[in-house]
Design an enzyme around this catalytic site. Structure first.
Site, mmCIF file in Angstrom:
data_model
loop_
_atom_site.group_PDB
_atom_site.id
_atom_site.type_symbol
_atom_site.label_atom_id
_atom_site.label_comp_id
_atom_site.label_asym_id
_atom_site.label_seq_id
_atom_site.Cartn_x
_atom_site.Cartn_y
_atom_site.Cartn_z
ATOM 1 N N HIS A 99 0.871 -1.175 0.000
ATOM 2 C CA HIS A 99 0.000 0.000 0.000
ATOM 3 C C HIS A 99 0.910 1.228 0.000
ATOM 4 O O HIS A 99 2.013 1.182 0.567
ATOM 5 C CB HIS A 99 -0.821 0.147 1.271
ATOM 6 C CG HIS A 99 -1.688 -1.005 1.682
ATOM 7 N ND1 HIS A 99 -1.215 -2.118 2.338
ATOM 8 C CD2 HIS A 99 -3.032 -1.181 1.579
ATOM 9 C CE1 HIS A 99 -2.222 -2.931 2.611
ATOM 10 N NE2 HIS A 99 -3.337 -2.400 2.163
ATOM 11 N N ASP A 102 2.400 2.003 3.396
ATOM 12 C CA ASP A 102 3.445 1.104 3.933
ATOM 13 C C ASP A 102 4.834 1.580 3.565
ATOM 14 O O ASP A 102 5.803 1.249 4.243
ATOM 15 C CB ASP A 102 3.343 -0.314 3.346
ATOM 16 C CG ASP A 102 1.960 -0.878 3.363
ATOM 17 O OD1 ASP A 102 1.204 -0.526 4.284
ATOM 18 O OD2 ASP A 102 1.633 -1.666 2.452
ATOM 19 N N GLU A 230 -11.034 -7.256 -3.097
ATOM 20 C CA GLU A 230 -10.801 -8.262 -2.050
ATOM 21 C C GLU A 230 -11.993 -8.267 -1.098
ATOM 22 O O GLU A 230 -12.169 -7.342 -0.300
ATOM 23 C CB GLU A 230 -9.508 -7.917 -1.300
ATOM 24 C CG GLU A 230 -9.131 -8.959 -0.266
ATOM 25 C CD GLU A 230 -7.778 -8.678 0.375
ATOM 26 O OE1 GLU A 230 -6.854 -8.217 -0.337
ATOM 27 O OE2 GLU A 230 -7.653 -8.899 1.582
ATOM 28 N N GLU A 266 -9.134 -13.917 0.240
ATOM 29 C CA GLU A 266 -8.280 -14.171 1.406
ATOM 30 C C GLU A 266 -8.908 -15.265 2.263
ATOM 31 O O GLU A 266 -10.107 -15.222 2.558
ATOM 32 C CB GLU A 266 -8.127 -12.875 2.208
ATOM 33 C CG GLU A 266 -7.329 -13.042 3.486
ATOM 34 C CD GLU A 266 -6.879 -11.708 4.069
ATOM 35 O OE1 GLU A 266 -6.431 -10.831 3.301
ATOM 36 O OE2 GLU A 266 -6.999 -11.547 5.295
ATOM 37 N N HIS A 269 -10.735 -14.074 5.366
ATOM 38 C CA HIS A 269 -11.981 -13.357 5.074
ATOM 39 C C HIS A 269 -13.090 -14.342 4.717
ATOM 40 O O HIS A 269 -14.253 -14.141 5.077
ATOM 41 C CB HIS A 269 -11.782 -12.377 3.924
ATOM 42 C CG HIS A 269 -10.764 -11.310 4.182
ATOM 43 N ND1 HIS A 269 -10.471 -10.323 3.266
ATOM 44 C CD2 HIS A 269 -9.972 -11.061 5.248
ATOM 45 C CE1 HIS A 269 -9.538 -9.525 3.762
ATOM 46 N NE2 HIS A 269 -9.218 -9.965 4.959
ATOM 47 N N ASP A 294 -5.006 -14.174 -1.057
ATOM 48 C CA ASP A 294 -4.236 -13.775 0.118
ATOM 49 C C ASP A 294 -4.202 -14.988 1.035
ATOM 50 O O ASP A 294 -5.241 -15.454 1.504
ATOM 51 C CB ASP A 294 -4.894 -12.580 0.828
ATOM 52 C CG ASP A 294 -4.407 -11.248 0.269
ATOM 53 O OD1 ASP A 294 -3.664 -11.261 -0.733
ATOM 54 O OD2 ASP A 294 -4.787 -10.202 0.830
ATOM 55 N N ASP A 305 -9.881 -11.350 12.180
ATOM 56 C CA ASP A 305 -8.895 -11.582 11.130
ATOM 57 C C ASP A 305 -7.500 -11.613 11.770
ATOM 58 O O ASP A 305 -6.892 -10.570 11.972
ATOM 59 C CB ASP A 305 -9.020 -10.395 10.143
ATOM 60 C CG ASP A 305 -8.309 -10.633 8.835
ATOM 61 O OD1 ASP A 305 -7.761 -11.722 8.644
ATOM 62 O OD2 ASP A 305 -8.329 -9.713 7.993
ATOM 63 N N ASP A 307 -4.757 -13.075 10.592
ATOM 64 C CA ASP A 307 -3.667 -12.977 9.606
ATOM 65 C C ASP A 307 -2.457 -13.840 9.950
ATOM 66 O O ASP A 307 -1.314 -13.370 9.954
ATOM 67 C CB ASP A 307 -3.203 -11.513 9.472
ATOM 68 C CG ASP A 307 -4.231 -10.645 8.759
ATOM 69 O OD1 ASP A 307 -4.945 -11.173 7.882
ATOM 70 O OD2 ASP A 307 -4.322 -9.447 9.080
ATOM 71 N N ASP A 337 -0.520 -12.339 3.055
ATOM 72 C CA ASP A 337 -1.041 -11.175 3.789
ATOM 73 C C ASP A 337 -1.076 -11.594 5.263
ATOM 74 O O ASP A 337 -2.115 -11.552 5.915
ATOM 75 C CB ASP A 337 -2.435 -10.823 3.250
ATOM 76 C CG ASP A 337 -2.981 -9.545 3.843
ATOM 77 O OD1 ASP A 337 -2.297 -8.957 4.695
ATOM 78 O OD2 ASP A 337 -4.096 -9.151 3.468
#
Ligand code: XLS
Ligand code: NI
Ligand code: NI
Length: 434
Positions: A99, A102, A230, A266, A269, A294, A305, A307, A337
């Site tokens: 992004h 980032d 997404e 993802e 998700h 993802d 989430d 991750d 991700d």
């Protein structure tokens, strides 16, 4: 090379019996599976945000990581890029994703943020020269800054819509400049907190207009990558408009964009939406909108989430089975991700998290390929639907109206006999390969 990963050599494939922590046991990038190298099947990407920008906070505590590049200057942004590319080299990953927020410090104005992004984009371009690492996708962070608290494209304030549009334009330009293969839109704040203050019809209209402008801009600049949405059902919004694959498909149809936009699915998700990962992939493939994944799991107990890096081979075998059945990735890939747990402080943790995840994915993909090559599942599926191959069945679907069908049933020519769905036998078959 910086000295952040000092002493860590590039990870190599050493085979399943190796006890070297810094080796691949299952991911041999050059191994050919179903006519393609593993590296070209899996198309791994490192996510810049979790690995280099996230500081280890959770809702109850702040930063746990202390990285030498944390801070808001361009010099530190360049150091962060140097360390990131060190990790890409150590892992031998073909891709990364980022992004805007980032990779560059936020400026005091839009213009300054844009200059920062352009400078870092040039810096990336120089680092990518002579390296194999490419950009899988770029995206805009339209959720962290307080200006986006009530949404970006779906904000009640047109000035926020404008800011979001200018931001996405900048990120699409950066992605295009770096030869990105996709551009992702994840709308964490494109949803609502309470219906009491929300005009749902207006907000979803705004979203459609915004998305159309993204597609128009893609064509205007000649970006040949894929635009991906997404899906996620909630978090941070209470309800997110891109709830799941089916909902996104409905939105695309509503705005006539189903041939222009695909999905980045993802795993976590999918689980939040009450689906399995393979369900979301299979549905997207069936609808012709499968794009990329993802690859980060949720904790099945926690309900948010988390991750986490993947570590469940049987699950991944089913996910890659659906991807291979759909013909494999084209512009998409496997983006981690995923973030370290906040106690995993060491540089080694970052390397081994990815290396282990790459091994798990390689095992999943190889199992999926073996399942496809065995053909047992596909034969059982074909057999289950074989009745539809008859001319009478085809004619019914294509031509007959209810009167004609009912006449045939009344005449006694139709007498269905229930047949086993063979679920346990098929699960046993899956189990043979994992
Ligand atoms: C958050 C999303 C996000 C997207 C990119 O849950 O997964 O990380 O992948 O904005
Ligand atoms: Ni994601
Ligand atoms: Ni996510």
């Amino acid at each position: 090379m910086t000295d952040f990963f000092k002493g860590i050599e590039p990870i190599r494939y050493e085979g399943p019996d190796s006890d070297n922590e810094f080796a691949f046991r299952h991911y041999d990038p050059d191994q050919v599976v179903m006519g393609k190298r593993l590296e070209d099947h899996l198309r791994f990407a490192v996510a810049y945000w979790h690995s280099f920008a996230w500081q280890g906070g959770d809702p109850f505590g702040g930063q746990t990581f202390q990285r030498p590049w944390f801070g808001d200057t361009m010099a530190l942004a360049r150091l962060k890029a140097d360390v990131a590319f060190d990790l890409f080299d150590i892992l031998g990953v073909p891709f990364f994703c980022f992004h805007d927020a980032d990779v560059r410090p936020e400026g005091a104005s839009f213009a300054e943020s844009l200059r920062n992004l352009e400078e870092i984009t040039d810096y990336f371009a120089a680092k990518m020269e002579g390296r194999k690492t490419r950009l899988l996708w770029g995206t805009a962070n339209l959720f962290t800054h307080r200006r986006f608290m009530a949404g970006a494209a779906t904000n009640p304030d047109p000035d926020v819509f404008a800011w979001a549009a200018a931001t996405v334009k900048a990120c699409m330009d950066a992605t295009h400049r770096l030869g990105g293969q996709n551009y992702v839109l994840w709308g964490g704040r494109e949803g609502y907190e309470t219906l009491l203050n929300t005009d749902l019809g207006r907000e979803t209209d705004q979203f459609g207009r915004f998305l159309s402008k993204v597609v128009d801009y893609k064509h205007k600049i000649g970006f040949t990558g894929t635009i991906l949405i997404e899906p996620k059902p909630q978090e941070p919004s209470k309800h997110q408009y891109d709830y799941d694959v089916a909902t996104v498909y409905g939105t695309l149809k509503r705005f006539g964009l189903e041939d222009e936009v695909k999905v980045n699915i993802e795993q976590g998700h999918a689980i939040l939406a009450g689906h399995s990962f393979e369900h979301e992939i299979a549905l997207a493939a069936a609808l012709g909108i499968f794009g990329s994944i993802d690859m980060n799991r949720n904790d099945y107990q926690s309900g948010w989430d988390t991750d986490q890096f993947p570590n469940n081979v049987p699950e991944l075998a089913l996910a890659y089975y659906e991807i291979l059945r759909a013909g494999g990735f084209t512009t998409g890939g496997t983006n981690f991700d995923a973030k370290l747990r906040r106690q995993s402080l060491d540089p080694e943790d970052l390397v081994m998290a990815h290396a282990g995840a790459m091994d798990v994915c390689a095992r999943g993909l190889k199992a999926a390929a073996a399942m496809l090559e065995d053909g047992g599942l596909e034969r059982a599926r074909a057999d289950r639907y074989a009745g539809w191959d008859s001319p009478a069945a085809r004619k019914m679907l294509a031509e007959e109206d209810f009167d004609a069908i009912a006449a045939r049933v009344l005449a006694g020519g139709v007498d269905p006999e229930p047949r086993s769905g063979r679920q346990e036998r098929l699960e046993n078959l899956w189990n043979r390969f994992v």
